[in-house]
Structure formats: structure tokens, C-alpha cells
Enzyme design. Structure first.
Site, short mmCIF file in Angstrom:
data_model
loop_
_atom_site.label_atom_id
_atom_site.label_comp_id
_atom_site.label_asym_id
_atom_site.label_seq_id
_atom_site.Cartn_x
_atom_site.Cartn_y
_atom_site.Cartn_z
N ASP A 55 0.86 -1.19 0.00
CA ASP A 55 0.00 0.00 0.00
C ASP A 55 0.89 1.24 0.00
OD1 ASP A 55 -3.27 0.25 1.00
OD2 ASP A 55 -2.04 2.06 0.91
N ASP A 58 3.63 1.39 -4.54
CA ASP A 58 2.76 2.13 -5.45
C ASP A 58 2.47 1.16 -6.59
OD1 ASP A 58 1.56 3.64 -7.39
OD2 ASP A 58 2.99 5.30 -7.28
N TYR A 85 -13.58 5.49 -14.01
CA TYR A 85 -13.74 4.41 -13.02
C TYR A 85 -14.42 3.21 -13.66
CZ TYR A 85 -14.77 2.14 -8.55
OH TYR A 85 -14.84 1.24 -7.50
N THR A 108 -16.44 5.63 0.12
CA THR A 108 -17.85 6.07 0.03
C THR A 108 -18.25 6.97 1.20
OG1 THR A 108 -18.49 4.02 1.14
CG2 THR A 108 -18.68 4.05 -1.28
P1 NAP Z 1 -10.14 2.60 0.39
O1 NAP Z 1 -10.52 2.37 1.80
O2 NAP Z 1 -9.82 3.96 -0.07
O3 NAP Z 1 -8.91 1.63 0.06
C1 NAP Z 1 -8.14 1.76 -1.11
C2 NAP Z 1 -6.71 1.46 -0.77
O4 NAP Z 1 -5.96 1.45 -1.99
C3 NAP Z 1 -6.06 2.51 0.15
O5 NAP Z 1 -5.38 1.87 1.19
C4 NAP Z 1 -5.11 3.23 -0.77
O6 NAP Z 1 -3.92 3.66 -0.18
C5 NAP Z 1 -4.73 2.14 -1.75
N1 NAP Z 1 -4.16 2.70 -2.95
C6 NAP Z 1 -4.64 3.67 -3.75
N2 NAP Z 1 -3.80 3.90 -4.76
C7 NAP Z 1 -2.75 3.07 -4.60
C8 NAP Z 1 -1.55 2.82 -5.31
N3 NAP Z 1 -1.25 3.49 -6.44
N4 NAP Z 1 -0.69 1.89 -4.85
C9 NAP Z 1 -0.98 1.20 -3.72
N5 NAP Z 1 -2.10 1.38 -3.00
C10 NAP Z 1 -2.97 2.30 -3.43
O7 NAP Z 1 -11.31 2.10 -0.57
P2 NAP Z 1 -12.05 0.69 -0.72
O8 NAP Z 1 -13.47 1.00 -0.85
O9 NAP Z 1 -11.60 -0.29 0.28
O10 NAP Z 1 -11.53 0.27 -2.16
C11 NAP Z 1 -10.84 -0.94 -2.40
C12 NAP Z 1 -11.15 -1.41 -3.81
O11 NAP Z 1 -12.55 -1.72 -3.88
C13 NAP Z 1 -10.91 -0.36 -4.89
O12 NAP Z 1 -10.34 -1.00 -6.02
C14 NAP Z 1 -12.29 0.15 -5.20
O13 NAP Z 1 -12.39 0.66 -6.51
C15 NAP Z 1 -13.10 -1.11 -5.02
N6 NAP Z 1 -14.53 -0.91 -4.80
C16 NAP Z 1 -14.97 -0.20 -3.73
C17 NAP Z 1 -16.35 -0.04 -3.56
C18 NAP Z 1 -16.94 0.73 -2.41
O14 NAP Z 1 -18.15 1.01 -2.43
N7 NAP Z 1 -16.17 1.10 -1.39
C19 NAP Z 1 -17.24 -0.61 -4.47
C20 NAP Z 1 -16.75 -1.32 -5.54
C21 NAP Z 1 -15.38 -1.48 -5.69
P3 NAP Z 1 -3.75 5.11 0.49
O15 NAP Z 1 -4.58 5.04 1.72
O16 NAP Z 1 -2.32 5.22 0.79
O17 NAP Z 1 -4.22 6.11 -0.50
#
Ligand code: NAP
Length: 270
Positions: A38, A64, A175, A213
Site C-alpha cells: 500500500d 505504489d 472508473y 464512500t
Molecule cells: P479505500 O478504503 O480507499 O482503500 C483503497 C486502498 O488502496 C487505500 O489503502 C489506498 O492507499 C490504496 N491505494 C490507492 N492507490 C494506490 C496505489 N497506487 N498503490 C498502492 N495502493 C494504493 O477504498 P475501498 O473501498 O476499500 O476500495 C478498495 C477497492 O474496492 C478499490 O479498487 C475500489 O475501486 C473497489 N470498490 C470499492 C467499492 C466501495 O463502495 N467502497 C465498491 C466497488 C469497488 P492510500 O490510503 O495510501 O491512499
């Protein structure tokens, strides 16, 4: 430690937050040693500490996922630290070009005004989302699959896509396209990797209660919009996605490959 992933080693990108963090914790409870990749070292180390405090094994590798060298180093770290690599969850992702996890996430305006519609979108905004959400998964999957092939023990890769891989959300073109790309990448890799006994699947969640979200959920209009799109009338929990990931990553999902599962509270029926 007993469990469905006993003696396995799992790489989890995005493991410092939300879905990745919940999955890292669940995989560890099921006996896997965890390698978290991460950007955020503080929350990444906090997650590994939580796993260790619970009797598990985990390391954090600052990664990254848009960097080829970082993804290769992440997979190498699993081999060096634990001597094998069996499972990968590719969860690192962003909702739009401005989003940084843990900070203000996009509000409902992103989906309800035309500011983020394609005609108003800067190419840099497009590139950033495709870079993290699609290229990042490609680089992660490539690095881990190379190690899995070399080790000859098979494996399971689970990519986090989204319901948006199939549902067009106005204001979220990069997205949606990135997640549709992850879906197809998953299917192609599944066919390519069957000779090596490596299964590749994806999860396309609906709206899940994570930092991504949070801003939308805190706003009554945003919350109602998400609930109206979700027949179960509630947001999903990251632990529910972790359970789906466990199914696909463990022997329970042994006849699944190239599949996209939708834990979405009934949101998508196609
Ligand atoms: P989140 O809590 O923001 O987690 C995303 C994680 O990805 C964070 O720890 C972030 O790190 C890390 N990240 C972002 N860019 C990165 C990079 N270039 N290299 C390494 N790590 C990176 O959001 P989440 O909801 O758990 O999302 C996880 C996945 O689920 C995503 O792919 C998202 O598109 C997908 N998703 C989420 C939802 C939803 O409703 N939440 C629905 C469908 C799909 P930092 O904290 O350091 O930025």
C-alpha cells in the site's frame, strides 16, 4: 493457526484500508501469512500490527501499484520473507483522480452534475484512474503470477473490480472503464493461467462502507442515492467482501476461474 488458508501466503494490495484491510485480517484469521502492499505506511503498519497481535504473520511493503518495480518487489518480498506466494488480492484503487484514501472522498456531486462527464474531463484525470485501477492491477497480477508459475504450486488471484464494470455511472467514466478492464483482464488471465493451476477471479462489489464512500454516505442525498440503487437498502460491509474473497481464494472456490462475483445487495441482476 487453523483455517482455510493454512500455510498459504497472500499478497494484498490496498491492504491498509477498507476492503483490502478487512480481507488481509480475514485471510490472516484463516491461517495465511500476509504481505500488505500500500502507499500509506502508517495504516499499512497498523494493519500488520493488528494481524500480529491476533497471532498471525504479516509484513508491510510500501508499494505504489502503478510502479512496475514496486509490484515486482512486493511479490519478491513474499518469497523472501515467507518462501512462497499462493494468493493475491488486488484491491488498491481510487474512485476518481482527486481521491486519496482517508481524506475527503468524492461526494454525490460527482454523479449528479456534469462536471465529471466525459466532455468536461481532463485527460490527466482519465489517465490517473486508468493508471491506478487498471495498470496497477495488471502490474500486480503480472508480478505475482510470475512468482506463482516459477514456484509451481498453483495459486489464486482475486481482483477487485466493481459493479461499475457493468453498470454505467454518469460522471464516473474512467472508473467504470477501468473496472470493465479489470473484468476482462481477469478473464484473459484465467484462460492463460489454467495450465499452471492458477485461478483468476474478480469481485464487483456494490456500495461498501469504506473511506471511498464516506463522503457520499455522510450526505443524506448521497446516502439515499446509494440505498435506492441497492434492493437490500443498506451499504455492504468490507467484511462481506472479505468473505467473498476468501471463497474465491480458498479451496471452496476451486471450480471458479474467470468469474466476476457481485456482492451488491441485489444491486445488479444481469
Ligand atoms: P479505500 O478504503 O480507499 O482503500 C483503497 C486502498 O488502496 C487505500 O489503502 C489506498 O492507499 C490504496 N491505494 C490507492 N492507490 C494506490 C496505489 N497506487 N498503490 C498502492 N495502493 C494504493 O477504498 P475501498 O473501498 O476499500 O476500495 C478498495 C477497492 O474496492 C478499490 O479498487 C475500489 O475501486 C473497489 N470498490 C470499492 C467499492 C466501495 O463502495 N467502497 C465498491 C466497488 C469497488 P492510500 O490510503 O495510501 O491512499
Amino acid at each position: 493457526m487453523a483455517g482455510q488458508l493454512r500455510e498459504k501466503v497472500a499478497v494484498v494490495t490496498g491492504g491498509a484500508s477498507g476492503i483490502g484491510r478487512a480481507t488481509a485480517l480475514r485471510f490472516a484469521t484463516e491461517g495465511a501469512s500476509i504481505v500488505i502492499g500500500d502507499l500509506d505506511a502508517t495504516r499499512g503498519e497498523e494493519t500488520t500490527a493488528a494481524i500480529r497481535a491476533n497471532g498471525g504473520s504479516a509484513i508491510f511493503v510500501r508499494t505504489d501499484t502503478t510502479s512496475e518495480a514496486d509490484c515486482d518487489a512486493l511479490a519478491d518480498a513474499a518469497m523472501q520473507e515467507f518462501g512462497r506466494l499462493d494468493v493475491c488480492l488486488a484491491a488498491a484503487g481510487i474512485s476518481d483522480a482527486t481521491y486519496v484514501s482517508g481524506q475527503e472522498s468524492p461526494g454525490v456531486e460527482m454523479l449528479t452534475t456534469d462536471e465529471s462527464h466525459v466532455q468536461n474531463l481532463a485527460s490527466e484525470q482519465w489517465e490517473k484512474v486508468i493508471d491506478v485501477n487498471l495498470k496497477g492491477v495488471f502490474l500486480t497480477d503480472r508480478a505475482v503470477s510470475r512468482q506463482m508459475i516459477a514456484a509451481g504450486n498453483g495459486g489464486a488471484i482475486v481482483n477487485i473490480a466493481s459493479i461499475a464494470a457493468k453498470v454505467p455511472l454518469p460522471g464516473a467514466a474512467p472508473y467504470c472503464v477501468s473496472k470493465a478492464g479489470v473484468w476482462m483482464l481477469t478473464k484473459v488471465m484465467a484462460v492463460e493461467l489454467t495450465p499452471y493451476d492458477i485461478r483468476v477471479n474478480a469481485i464487483g462489489p456494490g456500495f461498501i462502507e469504506t473511506p471511498m464512500t464516506a463522503t457520499m454516505a455522510a450526505d443524506e442525498t448521497g446516502l439515499q442515492m446509494m440505498l435506492q440503487m441497492t434492493p437490500m437498502n443498506r451499504l455492504g460491509q468490507p467484511e462481506e467482501i472479505a468473505a467473498t474473497a476468501l471463497f474465491l481464494a480458498s479451496g471452496e472456490g476451486s471450480y471458479f476461474t474467470g468469474e466476476l462475483l457481485h456482492p451488491g445487495g441485489g444491486m445488479f441482476h444481469g
